[in-house]
Design a protein around this motif. Structure first.
Motif, PDB file in Angstrom:
ATOM      1  N   LYS A  58       0.829  -1.204   0.000  1.00 19.07           N
ATOM      2  CA  LYS A  58       0.000   0.000   0.000  1.00 19.07           C
ATOM      3  C   LYS A  58       0.865   1.257   0.000  1.00 19.07           C
ATOM      4  O   LYS A  58       0.610   2.209  -0.752  1.00 19.07           O
ATOM      5  N   LEU A  59       1.909   1.275   0.815  1.00 17.33           N
ATOM      6  CA  LEU A  59       2.772   2.453   0.900  1.00 17.33           C
ATOM      7  C   LEU A  59       3.548   2.688  -0.395  1.00 17.33           C
ATOM      8  O   LEU A  59       3.786   3.832  -0.787  1.00 17.33           O
ATOM      9  N   LEU A  60       3.927   1.606  -1.079  1.00 20.19           N
ATOM     10  CA  LEU A  60       4.734   1.734  -2.288  1.00 20.19           C
ATOM     11  C   LEU A  60       3.952   2.269  -3.479  1.00 20.19           C
ATOM     12  O   LEU A  60       4.535   2.530  -4.538  1.00 20.19           O
ATOM     13  N   GLN A  61       2.644   2.440  -3.316  1.00 19.99           N
ATOM     14  CA  GLN A  61       1.860   3.072  -4.382  1.00 19.99           C
ATOM     15  C   GLN A  61       2.158   4.570  -4.454  1.00 19.99           C
ATOM     16  O   GLN A  61       1.813   5.220  -5.439  1.00 19.99           O
ATOM     17  N   GLU A  62       2.793   5.104  -3.415  1.00 17.71           N
ATOM     18  CA  GLU A  62       3.152   6.515  -3.376  1.00 17.71           C
ATOM     19  C   GLU A  62       4.663   6.647  -3.566  1.00 17.71           C
ATOM     20  O   GLU A  62       5.445   6.076  -2.804  1.00 17.71           O
ATOM     21  N   GLN A  63       5.057   7.390  -4.593  1.00 21.96           N
ATOM     22  CA  GLN A  63       6.476   7.482  -4.941  1.00 21.96           C
ATOM     23  C   GLN A  63       7.337   8.046  -3.816  1.00 21.96           C
ATOM     24  O   GLN A  63       8.505   7.671  -3.681  1.00 21.96           O
ATOM     25  N   GLN A  64       6.766   8.946  -3.015  1.00 24.98           N
ATOM     26  CA  GLN A  64       7.581   9.562  -1.967  1.00 24.98           C
ATOM     27  C   GLN A  64       7.988   8.561  -0.893  1.00 24.98           C
ATOM     28  O   GLN A  64       8.919   8.813  -0.127  1.00 24.98           O
ATOM     29  N   ALA A  65       7.287   7.425  -0.826  1.00 23.39           N
ATOM     30  CA  ALA A  65       7.626   6.419   0.184  1.00 23.39           C
ATOM     31  C   ALA A  65       8.726   5.476  -0.293  1.00 23.39           C
ATOM     32  O   ALA A  65       9.340   4.772   0.524  1.00 23.39           O
ATOM     33  N   ILE A  66       8.989   5.457  -1.584  1.00 21.93           N
ATOM     34  CA  ILE A  66       9.904   4.463  -2.146  1.00 21.93           C
ATOM     35  C   ILE A  66      11.343   4.617  -1.642  1.00 21.93           C
ATOM     36  O   ILE A  66      11.973   3.609  -1.272  1.00 21.93           O
ATOM     37  N   PRO A  67      11.918   5.834  -1.599  1.00 17.23           N
ATOM     38  CA  PRO A  67      13.320   5.943  -1.159  1.00 17.23           C
ATOM     39  C   PRO A  67      13.594   5.331   0.203  1.00 17.23           C
ATOM     40  O   PRO A  67      14.641   4.689   0.402  1.00 17.23           O
ATOM     41  N   ALA A  68      12.668   5.510   1.143  1.00 12.04           N
ATOM     42  CA  ALA A  68      12.884   4.963   2.491  1.00 12.04           C
ATOM     43  C   ALA A  68      12.994   3.452   2.452  1.00 12.04           C
ATOM     44  O   ALA A  68      13.814   2.852   3.172  1.00 12.04           O
ATOM     45  N   PHE A  69      12.197   2.801   1.621  1.00 10.19           N
ATOM     46  CA  PHE A  69      12.258   1.343   1.524  1.00 10.19           C
ATOM     47  C   PHE A  69      13.504   0.888   0.764  1.00 10.19           C
ATOM     48  O   PHE A  69      14.107  -0.138   1.104  1.00 10.19           O
ATOM     49  N   ARG A  98       5.666  -5.718  -7.175  1.00  9.00           N
ATOM     50  CA  ARG A  98       5.042  -5.207  -8.394  1.00  9.00           C
ATOM     51  C   ARG A  98       4.828  -3.698  -8.292  1.00  9.00           C
ATOM     52  O   ARG A  98       5.115  -2.945  -9.229  1.00  9.00           O
ATOM     53  N   ASN A  99       4.323  -3.256  -7.151  1.00 10.27           N
ATOM     54  CA  ASN A  99       4.107  -1.819  -6.961  1.00 10.27           C
ATOM     55  C   ASN A  99       5.422  -1.043  -6.992  1.00 10.27           C
ATOM     56  O   ASN A  99       5.498   0.051  -7.532  1.00 10.27           O
ATOM     57  N   ASN A 155      -0.536 -14.039 -11.387  1.00  6.75           N
ATOM     58  CA  ASN A 155      -0.889 -12.741 -11.969  1.00  6.75           C
ATOM     59  C   ASN A 155      -0.003 -11.630 -11.400  1.00  6.75           C
ATOM     60  O   ASN A 155       0.448 -10.743 -12.128  1.00  6.75           O
ATOM     61  N   GLU A 156       0.240 -11.662 -10.082  1.00  4.26           N
ATOM     62  CA  GLU A 156       1.132 -10.668  -9.489  1.00  4.26           C
ATOM     63  C   GLU A 156       2.555 -10.830 -10.030  1.00  4.26           C
ATOM     64  O   GLU A 156       3.221  -9.840 -10.372  1.00  4.26           O
ATOM     65  N   ALA A 157       2.998 -12.071 -10.128  1.00  4.95           N
ATOM     66  CA  ALA A 157       4.372 -12.337 -10.565  1.00  4.95           C
ATOM     67  C   ALA A 157       4.580 -11.939 -12.024  1.00  4.95           C
ATOM     68  O   ALA A 157       5.627 -11.376 -12.378  1.00  4.95           O
ATOM     69  N   ILE A 158       3.603 -12.213 -12.870  1.00  4.20           N
ATOM     70  CA  ILE A 158       3.762 -11.906 -14.296  1.00  4.20           C
ATOM     71  C   ILE A 158       3.761 -10.394 -14.515  1.00  4.20           C
ATOM     72  O   ILE A 158       4.445  -9.880 -15.404  1.00  4.20           O
ATOM     73  N   ASN A 159       2.995  -9.669 -13.698  1.00  5.53           N
ATOM     74  CA  ASN A 159       3.027  -8.207 -13.804  1.00  5.53           C
ATOM     75  C   ASN A 159       4.367  -7.650 -13.353  1.00  5.53           C
ATOM     76  O   ASN A 159       4.882  -6.686 -13.928  1.00  5.53           O
ATOM     77  N   LEU A 160       4.944  -8.246 -12.314  1.00  2.00           N
ATOM     78  CA  LEU A 160       6.277  -7.852 -11.870  1.00  2.00           C
ATOM     79  C   LEU A 160       7.302  -8.131 -12.968  1.00  2.00           C
ATOM     80  O   LEU A 160       8.159  -7.282 -13.271  1.00  2.00           O
ATOM     81  N   LEU A 161       7.210  -9.301 -13.575  1.00  2.00           N
ATOM     82  CA  LEU A 161       8.122  -9.651 -14.666  1.00  2.00           C
ATOM     83  C   LEU A 161       7.975  -8.675 -15.831  1.00  2.00           C
ATOM     84  O   LEU A 161       8.972  -8.229 -16.420  1.00  2.00           O
ATOM     85  N   TRP A 162       6.742  -8.349 -16.167  1.00  2.51           N
ATOM     86  CA  TRP A 162       6.458  -7.397 -17.247  1.00  2.51           C
ATOM     87  C   TRP A 162       7.136  -6.054 -16.971  1.00  2.51           C
ATOM     88  O   TRP A 162       7.816  -5.486 -17.834  1.00  2.51           O
ATOM     89  N   ASN A 163       6.977  -5.553 -15.759  1.00  2.58           N
ATOM     90  CA  ASN A 163       7.545  -4.253 -15.412  1.00  2.58           C
ATOM     91  C   ASN A 163       9.066  -4.237 -15.534  1.00  2.58           C
ATOM     92  O   ASN A 163       9.650  -3.320 -16.122  1.00  2.58           O
ATOM     93  N   VAL A 164       9.720  -5.240 -14.960  1.00  2.00           N
ATOM     94  CA  VAL A 164      11.187  -5.210 -14.955  1.00  2.00           C
ATOM     95  C   VAL A 164      11.750  -5.479 -16.350  1.00  2.00           C
ATOM     96  O   VAL A 164      12.773  -4.901 -16.733  1.00  2.00           O
ATOM     97  N   CYS A 165      11.080  -6.326 -17.137  1.00  3.30           N
ATOM     98  CA  CYS A 165      11.565  -6.609 -18.486  1.00  3.30           C
ATOM     99  C   CYS A 165      11.392  -5.403 -19.398  1.00  3.30           C
ATOM    100  O   CYS A 165      12.177  -5.203 -20.334  1.00  3.30           O
ATOM    101  N   GLU A 166      10.382  -4.608 -19.147  1.00  2.00           N
ATOM    102  CA  GLU A 166      10.166  -3.416 -19.956  1.00  2.00           C
ATOM    103  C   GLU A 166      11.209  -2.341 -19.653  1.00  2.00           C
ATOM    104  O   GLU A 166      11.446  -1.462 -20.483  1.00  2.00           O
TER     105      GLU A 166
END
Length: 678
Positions: A58-69, A98-99, A155-166
């Motif tokens: 949920k938190l990773l849907q907001e870009q400002q939270a990403i650096p901390a993680f 995925r997020n 479905n979650e895994a294939i979307n993650l794969l899609w994102n990183v491969c793109e």
């Protein structure tokens, strides 16, 4: 034209646990929840790990939270959880990653790959693929719930794969090396029972097969049969239309594996799918689907009301002193229909799928229209020509344009015609249905569709541009070039204020540029009045987008070169000349300045009116004075700031500037000047 990359993240509702409540209440930036949550993903309890992953997601849907993680190594913390013994943890961990990949962008995806996310991800994809075939899980992994964990995790895994491969060429290399194709194709085969999973797999495979020759050898007869089966799936929902469109895109990407004898039928099958997608009126579909949603929710309200009334009646019958007046009445408007909106929002998803299908089809059609840029040899040949051949080389065929060789293969051109592709593209360039727009504007959950509708229109305009350049005008369903011109001008001048949206301006000016170029090559009179031309130019030059400005000055060059051949046009040519001179001398982008010079060459190449206007605006002295300035700018700004192709074009403009000055001097318009080369 590159495809736009959307934010494909997972929005996951969380249970009202104390952990979630604490994260929601965490407003103080000094009280960063990232550390605590990442500690909890190592907790012995699977339930705690699951809710920690869900909270991170949920938190990773907001870009400002990403650096901390990222600072706390979220990838290495969550990566092993993709193979957790708890299937719920696997799903939530995959959703969180995925997020991260969707919202973090290219650099984050590269970082995820460098931290070895692909190892557990590939293992998970292959295990899920095996689970799909077996249709069962090992006893220790089986959870008794009304939920297909294998397909949801996949479905979650294939979307993650899609994102990183793109985003990462390394991820694509690993995809090829680890044989992920077989697993992805198995997910696509689930289209009849789980179309969402099949769509995710098709999206991933379309991205991976683009410009990936190393993968072509993996497509054997069996894998091609899977793609053919999906393309022929009979279901007519919007989601299945999207799936067929994506699969057609995959087949186009791997066309190198198709036997030459089957190429024509393959291209025709692809364009038939695109034609079916584009034939659907998105505006009417929005209206129809919104009405369907309203009726469905109304029935839900009625059913809920009946159940409540039944409960009240039973309670009253059992109560002593029963009185009809005690039965509560449901007041009109008392029930908020939005409360009954199901989480899947099926009608909205159907419309979204249709718009994605149309956008995808248009993007692939753009790529099917092939054009070759002038090669280095062609530039060298042109550059080595004598000054005496300058006008002949630069203004070939009387079009006033240096035209690149353009082509459309016989197979593609024939399939375009058979499936009425250009005609349907032209229809898609119109503004969206006003009633549909109003529906979207007044329904928050539907409002994002407006951007998708506009994207379809812009892609259609880009397609129209390419078709005008590479195909015969007869393919446009009988529409004349003049009628197309009036249509495009109506799009520009439909409102009191000229459009300012950058994407639309780039698309409409590109289409207008191609249209005017085509009309000029056929000696067809231009369609824009001087007032319209200058209004468009002023609006375009106010844009911050260099491509829009390049289109604008090119349009001026094309139109001006036609006006120069007319009668009593000197006054208009003077205005055009002054405008282009100002752009060339003051524009910060060297590419735009070069294009403005090129346009000046077009406008003042020939004709008595052009000669008259050139003298009155003192064109030759202005260009001679600007010549060393342009040379200096190229030397200072060229290297490192512009691409090789751009520098090649600019170098050609620099040479043509010298030649144009020499050509003007031979006309006796001014005393002979120093012809020192740049």
């Amino acid at each position: 034209m590159g495809k736009s990359r959307g934010r494909r993240f997972r929005q996951m509702p969380l249970s009202p646990t104390g952990l979630e409540q604490r994260c929601d209440e965490e407003d103080d930036p000094d009280e960063e929840p990232a550390s605590e949550l990442l500690e909890k993903v190592q907790h012995p309890s699977a339930e705690v790990r699951e809710y920690a992953c869900a909270s991170i997601s949920k938190l990773l849907q907001e870009q400002q939270a990403i650096p901390a993680f990222l600072q706390r190594d979220v990838v290495r913390c969550l990566g092993p959880l993709l193979m957790d013994y708890s299937l719920a943890v696997r799903e939530t961990a995959a959703g969180a990653l995925r997020n991260l990949s969707a919202c973090g962008g290219f650099e984050v995806c590269d970082d995820m790959v460098s931290k070895d996310i692909m190892t557990p991800l590939v293992a998970l994809l292959k295990e899920c693929s095996t689970g799909l075939d077996a249709n069962q899980l090992s006893p220790e992994k089986r959870i008794e719930m009304d939920k297909n964990y294998t397909e949801d995790i996949a479905n979650e895994a294939i979307n993650l794969l899609w994102n990183v491969c793109e985003c990462s060429s390394t991820a694509v290399h690993i995809f090829n090396k680890e044989g992920c194709l077989e697993a992805v194709l198995r997910y696509m085969k689930k289209f009849s029972t789980n179309v969402d999973l099949a769509i995710s797999a098709a999206n991933c495979l379309q991205a991976v097969t683009e410009d990936n020759p190393d993968l072509l050898s993996s497509f054997n007869a069996s894998s091609q049969q899977v793609l053919e089966t999906v393309m022929l799936c009979p279901e007519s929902t919007m989601k299945h239309i999207l799936l067929r469109t994506l699969t057609a895109g995959i087949v186009w990407n791997i066309k190198g594996t198709i036997p030459p004898g089957s190429l024509g039928s393959m291209i025709n099958a692809i364009l038939k799918i695109f034609s079916e997608s584009l034939a659907i009126d998105a505006g009417e579909t929005i209206i129809r689907m919104k009405e369907a949603e309203k009726n469905r929710l109304k029935l839900a309200v009625e059913r809920e009301t009946e159940e409540n009334m039944s409960d009240v009646t039973e309670n009253c019958v059992l109560s002593e002193g029963y009185d009809l007046e005690e039965i509560p009445k449901v007041k009109k408007g008392e029930n908020d229909i939005s409360d009954f909106l199901p989480p899947d929002q099926r009608e909205l998803k159907e419309v979204t799928a249709l718009l994605m299908a149309q956008q995808t089809a248009l993007e692939i059609i753009v790529n099917m229209c092939c054009s070759e840029d002038p090669s280095d040899d062609e530039w060298e040949e042109l550059s080595s020509s004598d000054e005496s051949d300058f006008m002949e080389n630069l203004y070939n065929d009387g079009s006033g344009l240096l035209m690149s060789p353009l082509c459309l293969s016989d197979e593609v051109n024939s399939a375009f015609m058979n499936n009425l592709i250009p005609k349907k593209i032209l229809e898609k360039t119109a503004f969206p249905n006003s009633v549909a727009l109003d529906i979207c504007m007044h329904n928050p959950s539907w409002k994002p569709l407006i951007k998708k509708l506009n994207a379809v229109q812009c892609r259609a305009l880009t397609c129209l541009q390419n078709i005008l350049l590479v195909s015969d005008v007869d393919c446009l369903g009988g529409a004349s070039l003049q009628s197309i011109a009036q249509h495009l001008l109506q799009l520009v001048f439909a409102k009191i204020e000229l459009p300012t949206d950058t994407e639309f301006l780039e698309a409409i000016t590109s289409a207008l540029r191609a249209l005017l170029q085509t009309m000029a090559s056929k000696n067809i009179s231009q369609c824009m009045t001087p007032e319209q031309l200058l209004s468009l130019c002023e609006a375009g030059m106010d844009s911050s987008n260099a491509s829009v400005k390049v289109n604008i000055v090119s349009i001026l060059g094309i139109s001006g070169s036609i006006l120069a051949k007319g009668q009593e046009t000197a006054e208009t040519l003077k205005v055009i000349g002054k405008f282009l001179l100002e752009v060339a001398m003051k524009e910060s982008s060297l590419v735009v300045a070069g294009e403005a010079l090129d346009a000046l060459f077009d406008v003042f190449a020939d004709g008595k009116e052009a000669e008259k206007a050139a003298v009155e605006i003192r064109l030759l002295p202005a260009l001679k004075e600007f010549q060393p300035v342009f040379k200096m700018r190229m030397r200072k700004e060229g290297k490192g700031k512009y691409s090789t192709d751009q520098l090649c074009v600019l170098d050609n403009v620099k040479m043509n500037l010298r030649r144009f000055i020499a050509y003007q001097e031979t006309l006796g318009k001014s005393p002979t000047c120093n012809n020192e080369e740049l």
